[in-house]
Scaffold this active site. Structure first.
Site, PDB file in Angstrom:
ATOM      1  N   ALA A  36       0.398  99.341  42.040  1.00 29.97           N
ATOM      2  CA  ALA A  36       1.615  99.999  42.531  1.00 29.97           C
ATOM      3  C   ALA A  36       1.506 100.291  44.033  1.00 29.97           C
ATOM      4  O   ALA A  36       2.486 100.146  44.774  1.00 29.97           O
ATOM      5  CB  ALA A  36       1.847 101.286  41.761  1.00 29.97           C
ATOM      6  N   TYR A  38      -0.318  98.576  46.153  1.00 29.62           N
ATOM      7  CA  TYR A  38      -0.217  97.275  46.811  1.00 29.62           C
ATOM      8  C   TYR A  38       1.261  96.896  46.948  1.00 29.62           C
ATOM      9  O   TYR A  38       1.726  96.499  48.017  1.00 29.62           O
ATOM     10  CB  TYR A  38      -0.971  96.216  45.992  1.00 29.62           C
ATOM     11  CG  TYR A  38      -0.866  94.826  46.547  1.00 29.62           C
ATOM     12  CD1 TYR A  38      -1.841  94.328  47.416  1.00 29.62           C
ATOM     13  CD2 TYR A  38       0.213  94.000  46.222  1.00 29.62           C
ATOM     14  CE1 TYR A  38      -1.739  93.052  47.948  1.00 29.62           C
ATOM     15  CE2 TYR A  38       0.331  92.734  46.751  1.00 29.62           C
ATOM     16  CZ  TYR A  38      -0.652  92.260  47.607  1.00 29.62           C
ATOM     17  OH  TYR A  38      -0.535  91.008  48.134  1.00 29.62           O
ATOM     18  N   LEU A  84      -0.193  60.570  28.649  1.00 29.22           N
ATOM     19  CA  LEU A  84      -1.309  59.621  28.530  1.00 29.22           C
ATOM     20  C   LEU A  84      -1.569  59.259  27.071  1.00 29.22           C
ATOM     21  O   LEU A  84      -1.488  60.114  26.199  1.00 29.22           O
ATOM     22  CB  LEU A  84      -2.590  60.263  29.084  1.00 29.22           C
ATOM     23  CG  LEU A  84      -2.690  60.480  30.582  1.00 29.22           C
ATOM     24  CD1 LEU A  84      -3.884  61.349  30.915  1.00 29.22           C
ATOM     25  CD2 LEU A  84      -2.820  59.128  31.289  1.00 29.22           C
ATOM     26  N   GLU A 115     -11.651  60.673  36.078  1.00 25.65           N
ATOM     27  CA  GLU A 115     -11.413  62.071  36.465  1.00 25.65           C
ATOM     28  C   GLU A 115     -11.516  62.980  35.243  1.00 25.65           C
ATOM     29  O   GLU A 115     -11.250  62.539  34.132  1.00 25.65           O
ATOM     30  CB  GLU A 115      -9.972  62.203  37.011  1.00 25.65           C
ATOM     31  CG  GLU A 115      -9.676  61.286  38.150  1.00 25.65           C
ATOM     32  CD  GLU A 115      -8.185  60.953  38.231  1.00 25.65           C
ATOM     33  OE1 GLU A 115      -7.363  61.769  37.786  1.00 25.65           O
ATOM     34  OE2 GLU A 115      -7.872  59.855  38.729  1.00 25.65           O
ATOM     35  N   LYS A 117     -10.142  65.534  32.611  1.00 25.15           N
ATOM     36  CA  LYS A 117      -8.800  65.839  32.123  1.00 25.15           C
ATOM     37  C   LYS A 117      -8.694  67.361  32.072  1.00 25.15           C
ATOM     38  O   LYS A 117      -9.173  68.006  31.143  1.00 25.15           O
ATOM     39  CB  LYS A 117      -8.576  65.227  30.736  1.00 25.15           C
ATOM     40  CG  LYS A 117      -7.138  65.354  30.272  1.00 25.15           C
ATOM     41  CD  LYS A 117      -6.882  64.492  29.051  1.00 25.15           C
ATOM     42  CE  LYS A 117      -5.425  64.500  28.647  1.00 25.15           C
ATOM     43  NZ  LYS A 117      -4.890  65.815  28.327  1.00 25.15           N
ATOM     44  N   ASP A 119      -7.423  71.032  31.684  1.00 22.91           N
ATOM     45  CA  ASP A 119      -6.556  71.636  30.680  1.00 22.91           C
ATOM     46  C   ASP A 119      -5.682  72.698  31.332  1.00 22.91           C
ATOM     47  O   ASP A 119      -6.048  73.862  31.420  1.00 22.91           O
ATOM     48  CB  ASP A 119      -7.433  72.258  29.591  1.00 22.91           C
ATOM     49  CG  ASP A 119      -6.707  72.332  28.276  1.00 22.91           C
ATOM     50  OD1 ASP A 119      -5.582  71.824  28.199  1.00 22.91           O
ATOM     51  OD2 ASP A 119      -7.260  72.909  27.337  1.00 22.91           O
ATOM     52  N   GLU A 175      -2.439  68.964  38.179  1.00 22.46           N
ATOM     53  CA  GLU A 175      -2.550  69.968  37.120  1.00 22.46           C
ATOM     54  C   GLU A 175      -2.821  71.325  37.741  1.00 22.46           C
ATOM     55  O   GLU A 175      -3.762  71.475  38.526  1.00 22.46           O
ATOM     56  CB  GLU A 175      -3.722  69.541  36.212  1.00 22.46           C
ATOM     57  CG  GLU A 175      -3.731  70.191  34.868  1.00 22.46           C
ATOM     58  CD  GLU A 175      -2.867  69.460  33.839  1.00 22.46           C
ATOM     59  OE1 GLU A 175      -2.103  68.536  34.210  1.00 22.46           O
ATOM     60  OE2 GLU A 175      -2.947  69.837  32.662  1.00 22.46           O
ATOM     61  N   TYR A 227      -3.615  64.668  40.951  1.00 21.76           N
ATOM     62  CA  TYR A 227      -4.144  63.465  40.318  1.00 21.76           C
ATOM     63  C   TYR A 227      -3.293  62.206  40.477  1.00 21.76           C
ATOM     64  O   TYR A 227      -3.678  61.139  40.022  1.00 21.76           O
ATOM     65  CB  TYR A 227      -4.495  63.696  38.849  1.00 21.76           C
ATOM     66  CG  TYR A 227      -3.369  64.213  37.961  1.00 21.76           C
ATOM     67  CD1 TYR A 227      -2.199  63.505  37.797  1.00 21.76           C
ATOM     68  CD2 TYR A 227      -3.529  65.399  37.268  1.00 21.76           C
ATOM     69  CE1 TYR A 227      -1.193  63.966  36.984  1.00 21.76           C
ATOM     70  CE2 TYR A 227      -2.528  65.881  36.440  1.00 21.76           C
ATOM     71  CZ  TYR A 227      -1.355  65.159  36.307  1.00 21.76           C
ATOM     72  OH  TYR A 227      -0.369  65.621  35.495  1.00 21.76           O
ATOM     73  N   LYS A 316     -10.729  61.703  24.928  1.00 24.74           N
ATOM     74  CA  LYS A 316     -10.798  63.107  24.520  1.00 24.74           C
ATOM     75  C   LYS A 316     -12.179  63.423  23.951  1.00 24.74           C
ATOM     76  O   LYS A 316     -12.744  62.620  23.202  1.00 24.74           O
ATOM     77  CB  LYS A 316      -9.747  63.386  23.450  1.00 24.74           C
ATOM     78  CG  LYS A 316      -8.329  63.165  23.925  1.00 24.74           C
ATOM     79  CD  LYS A 316      -7.749  64.375  24.568  1.00 24.74           C
ATOM     80  CE  LYS A 316      -7.143  65.270  23.520  1.00 24.74           C
ATOM     81  NZ  LYS A 316      -6.308  66.317  24.054  1.00 24.74           N
ATOM     82  N   CYS A 410      -4.341  94.958  -4.458  1.00 28.49           N
ATOM     83  CA  CYS A 410      -3.783  94.464  -3.194  1.00 28.49           C
ATOM     84  C   CYS A 410      -4.160  95.431  -2.055  1.00 28.49           C
ATOM     85  O   CYS A 410      -3.894  96.635  -2.162  1.00 28.49           O
ATOM     86  CB  CYS A 410      -2.262  94.366  -3.313  1.00 28.49           C
ATOM     87  SG  CYS A 410      -1.458  94.106  -1.720  1.00 28.49           S
ATOM     88  N   CYS A 413      -0.812  97.361  -0.880  1.00 28.23           N
ATOM     89  CA  CYS A 413      -0.003  98.283  -1.684  1.00 28.23           C
ATOM     90  C   CYS A 413      -0.718  98.770  -2.936  1.00 28.23           C
ATOM     91  O   CYS A 413      -0.174  99.580  -3.680  1.00 28.23           O
ATOM     92  CB  CYS A 413       1.332  97.631  -2.052  1.00 28.23           C
ATOM     93  SG  CYS A 413       1.167  96.284  -3.226  1.00 28.23           S
ATOM     94  N   CYS A 427      -0.865  89.178  -4.758  1.00 31.65           N
ATOM     95  CA  CYS A 427      -0.466  90.544  -5.086  1.00 31.65           C
ATOM     96  C   CYS A 427       0.702  90.440  -6.049  1.00 31.65           C
ATOM     97  O   CYS A 427       1.634  89.667  -5.822  1.00 31.65           O
ATOM     98  CB  CYS A 427      -0.053  91.271  -3.803  1.00 31.65           C
ATOM     99  SG  CYS A 427       1.013  92.688  -4.074  1.00 31.65           S
ATOM    100  N   CYS A 433       5.852  95.092  -1.885  1.00 27.41           N
ATOM    101  CA  CYS A 433       4.608  95.221  -1.119  1.00 27.41           C
ATOM    102  C   CYS A 433       4.923  95.174   0.383  1.00 27.41           C
ATOM    103  O   CYS A 433       5.525  94.216   0.856  1.00 27.41           O
ATOM    104  CB  CYS A 433       3.667  94.088  -1.511  1.00 27.41           C
ATOM    105  SG  CYS A 433       2.238  93.937  -0.437  1.00 27.41           S
TER     106      CYS A 433
HETATM  107  S1  IVH Z   1      -2.652  61.350  34.914  1.00 25.42           S
HETATM  108  C1  IVH Z   1       0.578  58.643  34.625  1.00 25.42           C
HETATM  109  N1  IVH Z   1      -4.849  62.678  35.383  1.00 25.42           N
HETATM  110  O1  IVH Z   1      -2.858  65.268  30.858  1.00 25.42           O
HETATM  111  C2  IVH Z   1      -0.447  59.507  34.135  1.00 25.42           C
HETATM  112  N2  IVH Z   1      -3.299  63.600  33.840  1.00 25.42           N
HETATM  113  O2  IVH Z   1      -1.924  64.035  28.309  1.00 25.42           O
HETATM  114  C3  IVH Z   1      -0.124  60.921  34.252  1.00 25.42           C
HETATM  115  N3  IVH Z   1      -3.940  65.753  32.923  1.00 25.42           N
HETATM  116  O3  IVH Z   1       0.580  65.375  31.425  1.00 25.42           O
HETATM  117  C4  IVH Z   1      -1.218  61.825  34.034  1.00 25.42           C
HETATM  118  N4  IVH Z   1      -5.840  65.946  34.016  1.00 25.42           N
HETATM  119  O4  IVH Z   1      -0.879  67.160  32.544  1.00 25.42           O
HETATM  120  C5  IVH Z   1      -3.701  62.642  34.690  1.00 25.42           C
HETATM  121  N5  IVH Z   1      -6.817  63.762  35.915  1.00 25.42           N
HETATM  122  C6  IVH Z   1      -5.673  63.727  35.245  1.00 25.42           C
HETATM  123  C7  IVH Z   1      -5.295  64.770  34.378  1.00 25.42           C
HETATM  124  C8  IVH Z   1      -4.082  64.657  33.674  1.00 25.42           C
HETATM  125  C9  IVH Z   1      -5.021  66.529  33.157  1.00 25.42           C
HETATM  126  C10 IVH Z   1      -2.843  66.084  31.998  1.00 25.42           C
HETATM  127  C11 IVH Z   1      -1.476  65.897  32.587  1.00 25.42           C
HETATM  128  C12 IVH Z   1      -0.740  64.993  31.650  1.00 25.42           C
HETATM  129  C13 IVH Z   1      -1.556  65.120  30.408  1.00 25.42           C
HETATM  130  C14 IVH Z   1      -1.412  63.858  29.576  1.00 25.42           C
END
Ligand code: IVH
Length: 670
Positions: A36, A38, A84, A115, A117, A119, A175, A227, A316, A410, A413, A427, A433
């Site tokens: 607050a 800040y 993807l 690269e 992936k 999250d 991302e 990316y 994955k 239960c 109840c 139950c 219940c």
């Molecule tokens: S490329 C044309 N690179 O994964 C390709 N996506 O399941 C577009 N994501 O919607 C995505 N790291 O949000 C790409 N190094 C990376 C990524 C990446 C995370 C996510 C992205 C995409 C989702 C696809």
């Protein structure tokens, strides 16, 4: 405007203070003043800058908007934001390269950009002449939401690119995520302040980018890794993705330091395994690796399917497993009275979330696992799947472990518990219940049902405990005056909730049917019933035998539906809901169902929609969706990762289509 010296001095001081507190807050995690205070400093600076027209581009106010937005503007992506395809293992990744080479009619070894992936949340940043103009979410790939106000608060995203001759538009995609460290800091603070802790970094990041109030987003230490590049008007870019990363990195855009350029699929596999090894040591959450053909001309040559490029693949990681201790086992009473054992765990971070409890399903499962309270167990979680206890470690050695016993009555109840089918217990009290009542109200208000925004699980419990509601129809009699009496409920929230309740009355018949909470009638079954009967009255009046004619409804579910509607109280409830104004548009019953009599099989992963949705769409067209392939199968939809079912379909010469073909087929039926 002439700014008085005293004001100038105050502005400079405020900026210094705010920068100092920003650093303490975001970088050092040692805030000295409450939020607050800040805000008060910030507001004062904003006031002076506005009054004396004294804004400068580097002022702390320029990263944060002054007023929350009323709503998000929609943004149309000029170039669709793709998703993807994904694979889960070595062979599938090799198959990907085989397909790519076949399409290119080449046997050369390809170079790939590999690269992590990340999250987080996919976003698009649009720069005009090097200046950030707009940031948008991916949305459905075509239409996203304008989140510029929140993205401006992310300190590592340049508002202006540090490069020469950046004329015209340049769209950068990447991302946005919250690092593990930032996530922990946030939660430490939330705990200290007694506010709600965040579930996981991904959800927190997704929530932050979709804040209407950018000051709230600014409190979350978001980061971004770029990316890919979307629209480019006239800036010359190198012809290799890896070099594009180096170049945009030199302009100040954050790119992932853990990326690597690899030769051939063997190089990629080595990268994937290496990344998996160091997954825990990374400061951000990942759920796999992304492999992209590095040469941009080759990417163009390969092109794309409906929603995914042919030149990229997500690899994955397998489900994550961690060990922890079962502290206790509690028994929960569900919507239909089923009593489910739930393990309370010593909290453990697995597969991207902190798991502190998980269902054990039923007593048979407890026996199968040989589980006792106090045991050390392995918990597994993959993607969005519910965490699962998969194994008890050293079961015999734990002398202090305590057996898990089904309660005699239960827990909600005190009514007697009775056996329900082969493995379940329930139950016996029915809707009297309180636990069953609460669960059925939560279900009624949930997203897939009437979708009453703001009426979450906690509030339902509070409303039932305070005896403001005891059944679903009572929701529609709630008033704002009653609601503000509740603890932690302000006038605005109360008004919003009343408005949301009013809005929920306009629903659809499948939602309404689902909301009623008939045993084993999920959203797909509700849709199938509506597609078959077209209206509520024929569903209510039909017999179990009639229901069995509906594609995919078996004798057990058919009987549940008949039982539900033959109960007078349930019929009275439906009348009450309708008299409260709950309504739905008339259903256009398809005269001819395109897939009448056909049997389809879904296998592999579907990207565009959850499997139950795909199933519901097929069922609505009259198809039966089977779990295995046989000579009676008409068509198989095979997503990435499809295995034995696909092979069998190939052997039997059954038509196989991928998800893109499936989507365009569905489109063609509209
Ligand atoms: S490329 C044309 N690179 O994964 C390709 N996506 O399941 C577009 N994501 O919607 C995505 N790291 O949000 C790409 N190094 C990376 C990524 C990446 C995370 C996510 C992205 C995409 C989702 C696809």
């Amino acid at each position: 405007m002439n700014i008085p010296a005293k004001v100038k001095q105050e502005i400079a001081e405020l900026r210094r203070h705010l920068e100092y507190h920003n650093r303490l807050y975001y970088t050092l995690d040692t805030p000295e003043i409450p939020d607050a205070d800040y805000d008060a400093l910030f507001d004062r600076l904003l006031e002076l800058e506005t009054k004396y027209d004294a804004v400068t581009p580097d002022s702390p106010t320029q990263r944060v908007g002054d007023k929350p937005l009323d709503q998000f503007e929609q943004v149309t992506h000029e170039l669709a934001m793709l998703s993807l395809d994904k694979v889960f293992g070595e062979q599938d990744l090799r198959d990907f390269e085989t397909r790519v080479l076949k399409r290119l009619d080449s046997e050369d070894r390809l170079e790939y950009s590999c690269e992590p992936k990340v999250d987080g949340v996919a976003v698009s940043l649009l720069y005009h002449d090097g200046v950030l103009q707009r940031a948008a979410t991916r949305g459905d790939g075509i239409t996203g939401e304008d989140i510029t106000h929140n993205v401006r608060t992310i300190n590592t995203i340049p508002l202006k690119l540090d490069g020469k001759k950046l004329n015209g538009r340049l769209e950068i995609r990447g991302e946005i995520f919250l690092g593990k460290d930032g996530f922990e800091r946030l939660n430490r603070r939330a705990e200290k302040e007694g506010s709600k802790v965040f579930v996981n970094p991904r959800n927190t990041a997704a929530g932050a980018v979709r804040q209407l109030d950018s000051r709230k987003a600014a409190r979350i230490p978001l980061q971004m890794y770029c990316y890919s590049v979307g629209i480019v008007d006239s800036i010359p870019l190198p012809n290799k993705l890896s070099e594009v990363f180096d170049l945009i990195g030199s302009w100040g855009l954050p790119t992932n330091p853990d990326r690597s350029t690899e030769q051939g699929i063997d190089g990629c596999l080595k990268y994937c395994l290496g990344l998996q090894e160091k997954r825990d040591a990374l400061d951000y959450e990942i759920d796999g690796a992304v492999i992209k053909v590095n040469d941009l001309t080759t990417q163009q040559e390969l092109g794309q399917n409906a929603r995914t490029p042919r030149w990229a693949m997500a690899y994955k990681f397998p489900a994550e497993e961690k060990s922890t201790t079962v502290l206790d086992v509690e028994f929960q009473v569900g919507r239909t009275g089923t009593i489910t054992p739930v393990a309370r765990l010593d909290p453990v971070f697995v597969g991207g979330v902190t798991v502190s409890n998980t269902t054990l399903h039923n007593m048979d499962e407890i026996e199968r696992l040989g589980l006792r309270i106090g045991d050390t167990v392995i918990v597994r979680r993959a993607g969005d799947v519910i965490p699962k206890v998969v194994k008890v470690l050293r079961p015999k050695k734990n002398k202090k472990a305590k057996a898990i016993k089904l309660p005699k009555a239960c827990p909600a109840c005190g009514s007697p518990i009775e056996k329900d089918g082969d493995v379940l217990y329930k139950c016996s009290a029915g809707i009297i219940c309180p636990a069953q009542r609460k669960e059925s109200i939560k279900h009624f208000a949930s997203r897939t049902a009437l979708d009453i925004e703001g009426l979450g699980d906690k509030l339902v419990e509070q409303l039932v405990d305070e005896e403001l509601i005891s059944n679903v129809d009572d929701i529609f009699a709630l008033t704002s005056e009653q609601l503000i009496e509740l603890e932690r409920m302000g006038q605005k929230s109360a008004d919003n909730l009343v408005a949301a309740i009013e809005k929920s009355k306009q629903t659809t018949l499948p939602r309404f049917l689902f909301a009623l909470g008939i045993r084993e009638v999920g959203d797909a079954t509700a849709q199938a019933l509506v597609a078959y009967y077209g209206d509520l009255v024929p569903i209510m009046d039909a017999t179990a035998e009639d229901h069995e004619q509906v594609p995919d409804i078996g004798p057990i579910v058919a009987r549940h539906i008949e039982t539900f509607f033959s109960n007078k109280e349930n019929r009275a409830l439906i009348d009450k809901l309708i008299s409260h104004g709950v309504n739905w548009p008339k259903v256009e019953k398809a005269d001819t169902q395109a897939l009448q009599g056909q049997t389809w099989v879904l296998t592999g992963t579907l990207e565009a929609m959850p499997r139950n949705e795909a199933k519901a769409l097929l069922v609505a067209q009259g198809a039966k969706v089977a779990g295995s392939v046989s000579k009676n199968t008409d068509c198989v939809v095979a997503g990435p990762g499809a295995g034995s079912k696909r092979t069998k379909a190939e052997e039997l010469g059954i038509k196989i289509i991928d998800e893109a073909e499936f989507l365009s087929f569905l489109d063609s039926l509209k």
